[in-house]
Design an enzyme around this catalytic site. Sequence first.
Site, PDB file in Angstrom:
ATOM      1  N   GLY A   1       0.909  -0.758   0.000  1.00 25.21           N
ATOM      2  CA  GLY A   1       0.056   0.323  -0.202  1.00 25.21           C
ATOM      3  C   GLY A   1       0.863   1.389   0.539  1.00 25.21           C
ATOM      4  O   GLY A   1       0.426   2.555  -0.161  1.00 25.21           O
ATOM      5  N   CYS A   2       2.378   1.009  -0.164  1.00 26.56           N
ATOM      6  CA  CYS A   2       3.039   2.549   0.412  1.00 26.56           C
ATOM      7  C   CYS A   2       3.618   3.181  -1.259  1.00 26.56           C
ATOM      8  O   CYS A   2       3.574   2.213  -2.198  1.00 26.56           O
ATOM      9  CB  CYS A   2       4.173   2.247   0.920  1.00 26.56           C
ATOM     10  SG  CYS A   2       4.312   1.981   2.510  1.00 26.56           S
ATOM     11  N   GLU A   3       2.814   3.944  -1.753  1.00 24.52           N
ATOM     12  CA  GLU A   3       3.739   4.841  -2.545  1.00 24.52           C
ATOM     13  C   GLU A   3       5.014   4.494  -3.463  1.00 24.52           C
ATOM     14  O   GLU A   3       5.136   3.920  -4.377  1.00 24.52           O
ATOM     15  CB  GLU A   3       3.523   6.293  -2.723  1.00 24.52           C
ATOM     16  CG  GLU A   3       2.872   6.867  -4.330  1.00 24.52           C
ATOM     17  CD  GLU A   3       3.398   8.442  -3.596  1.00 24.52           C
ATOM     18  OE1 GLU A   3       4.416   9.395  -4.141  1.00 24.52           O
ATOM     19  OE2 GLU A   3       1.960   9.188  -3.790  1.00 24.52           O
ATOM     20  N   SER A   4       5.681   4.688  -2.544  1.00 23.47           N
ATOM     21  CA  SER A   4       7.457   4.242  -2.374  1.00 23.47           C
ATOM     22  C   SER A   4       8.140   2.513  -2.228  1.00 23.47           C
ATOM     23  O   SER A   4       6.447   1.952  -1.524  1.00 23.47           O
ATOM     24  CB  SER A   4       8.160   5.131  -2.422  1.00 23.47           C
ATOM     25  OG  SER A   4       7.964   5.647  -1.342  1.00 23.47           O
TER      26      SER A   4
END
Length: 129
Positions: A47-50
Amino acid sequence: MTDNLSIKAQLQTCRSKEETFKTLVTLSKTLPRLTAEEKTEDNKIKGCESAVWLIIEESHGIRHFKADSDAKLMRGVLVAILSLVEGKTLTDIQQMDLKAELAELNLSSYLTSSRTNGVLAILGKIASN
């Protein structure tokens, strides 16, 4: 890693988005990098962008954290998050209002909706068994 109070103080004294950014980048340099072996799918936060990896180790009831990201800004955010929870017990962590603690660090201008989702996933993993 720098201690909690000085990280909190550093971030709270920032008066502009640019100053906060510079502080986060500086803090990111204090986070030890994980090895390639530690950057596993199991340690990756969904769920993290990076890309973000988080390892939780427990010794005598005390939690220790190792984390890394491929994004410099996120590494700075990780330093701030870990400064709140490093060296505490799971019970202590679960009794904290981590979202409120983070809000005090003036990071909101950097936490876009997708980044906020990632941070919430990190906080969720930190406070879980």
